[in-house]
Design a protein around this motif. Structure first.
Motif, PDB file in Angstrom:
ATOM      1  N   PRO A   1      -7.617   0.237  -1.518  1.00 54.06           N
ATOM      2  CA  PRO A   1      -7.025  -1.059  -1.158  1.00 54.06           C
ATOM      3  C   PRO A   1      -5.706  -0.958  -0.405  1.00 54.06           C
ATOM      4  CG  PRO A   1      -6.780  -0.634  -3.506  1.00 54.06           C
ATOM      5  CD  PRO A   1      -7.696   0.432  -2.980  1.00 54.06           C
ATOM      6  N   ASP A   2      -5.069   0.222  -0.433  1.00 60.36           N
ATOM      7  CA  ASP A   2      -3.818   0.387   0.306  1.00 60.36           C
ATOM      8  C   ASP A   2      -4.012   1.159   1.607  1.00 60.36           C
ATOM      9  OD1 ASP A   2      -4.473   2.715  -1.024  1.00 60.36           O
ATOM     10  OD2 ASP A   2      -2.408   3.252  -1.518  1.00 60.36           O
ATOM     11  N   ALA A   3      -5.265   1.405   2.004  1.00 58.98           N
ATOM     12  CA  ALA A   3      -5.529   2.180   3.223  1.00 58.98           C
ATOM     13  C   ALA A   3      -5.084   1.408   4.456  1.00 58.98           C
ATOM     14  CB  ALA A   3      -7.009   2.528   3.322  1.00 58.98           C
ATOM     15  N   ARG A   4      -4.669   2.188   5.451  1.00 62.89           N
ATOM     16  CA  ARG A   4      -4.377   1.638   6.769  1.00 62.89           C
ATOM     17  C   ARG A   4      -5.311   2.291   7.778  1.00 62.89           C
ATOM     18  NH1 ARG A   4       1.059   2.489   8.528  1.00 62.89           N
ATOM     19  NH2 ARG A   4       0.934   4.520   7.523  1.00 62.89           N
ATOM     20  N   PHE A   5      -5.571   1.591   8.873  1.00 60.43           N
ATOM     21  CA  PHE A   5      -6.625   2.012   9.788  1.00 60.43           C
ATOM     22  C   PHE A   5      -6.056   2.213  11.197  1.00 60.43           C
ATOM     23  CE2 PHE A   5      -8.556  -0.215   6.321  1.00 60.43           C
ATOM     24  CZ  PHE A   5      -9.708   0.503   6.040  1.00 60.43           C
TER      25      PHE A   5
END
Length: 264
Positions: free
Chosen positions: A139-143
């Motif tokens: 849920p804290d991933a960045r893309f």
């Protein structure tokens, strides 16, 4: 930099070359970036609520997939050992009935696999096909999204050699595949805050025109690591695209060139 960074992009968009540069940049700053680590992808396939209900997480299948086409990148041996330990612990806990939520367990496995690194990332093209589950697992991933003109991608797909049974063999099919993969990103990104993703065009990256934006997004120095990136083909000059492909390409280029606010 907070949260893991997932580098995504349609096949033949330049993600592999960029991922090796990122792997070196992350390692130089004390982090770790896997090239085709694909662990979240494998967890989406092999770790489901049905598996938890049966108390049977097939960690052996995940490990087999990791060994069939081993992940790459600087320092990958440490990551591989930690991933195996995390997978084996998880399989034991599932068998004991100690886990109730598949997404939470996937998050735990992934975090333990990259333990000891202040920040980490991974590249795998097929993440584009699993974005909603990735959003729940991480849920804290960045893309970081690398996009390339659909004609250039189609040309590259059609030139592909080797054992790739999923390779398109017609230009229309290559355009359709490009469109489907990138449309999945557009749909998913509509639910993300703008600070959680950055879209960059392949040729902008090769020319160094996206370096400053990527450095600001990642919080890392990239310039010396991107010096070797260069396009291998001539730039597409234009031509009619299928209507849906044109729509998706236009939306992606809008994301890659955000309008600056007045005064900036």
């Amino acid at each position: 930099m907070t949260g893991p960074v997932l580098l995504v992009g349609c096949q033949r968009s330049g993600t592999t070359a960029l991922s090796y540069a990122l792997s070196s940049a992350f390692a130089a700053a004390g982090g770790h970036f896997t090239v085709n680590g694909k662990l979240p992808y494998l967890l989406d396939r092999w770790l489901t609520p049905v598996d938890l209900e049966a108390r049977h997480f097939r960690a052996d299948e995940v490990l087999y997939a990791l060994d069939r086409k081993p992940p790459q990148g600087t320092g990958v041996e440490v990551w591989r050992a930690q991933a195996e330990a995390a997978l084996r612990r998880a399989a034991r806990d599932v068998a004991e009935g100690a886990v109730r939520d598949a997404d939470e367990l996937a998050h735990r496995i992934t975090s333990e696999s990259y333990a000891g690194f202040p920040y980490w990332g991974d590249k795998y093209n097929e993440y584009l096909l699993h974005l909603p589950r990735l959003g729940r697992m991480l849920p804290d991933a960045r893309f970081l999204v690398l996009v390339r003109h659909p004609d250039e991608v189609a040309d590259s797909m059609l030139r592909w050699t080797g054992d790739r049974p999923w390779r398109p063999v017609s230009r229309a099919a290559a355009h359709a595949k490009w469109t489907a993969w990138n449309a999945a990103w557009l749909e998913f990104s509509a639910s993300l805050p703008t600070d959680r993703f950055l879209v960059a065009e392949y040729r902008d990256v090769c020319r160094g025109e996206a370096t400053a934006r990527m450095e600001a997004f990642l919080g890392l120095e990239l310039t010396p690591f991107l010096a070797e990136l260069a396009p291998r083909t001539h730039e597409v000059t234009g031509g009619a695209l299928p209507a849906e492909t044109e729509r998706v390409w236009s939306a992606l280029t809008d994301q890659a060139r955000p309008v600056l606010s007045v005064g900036h």
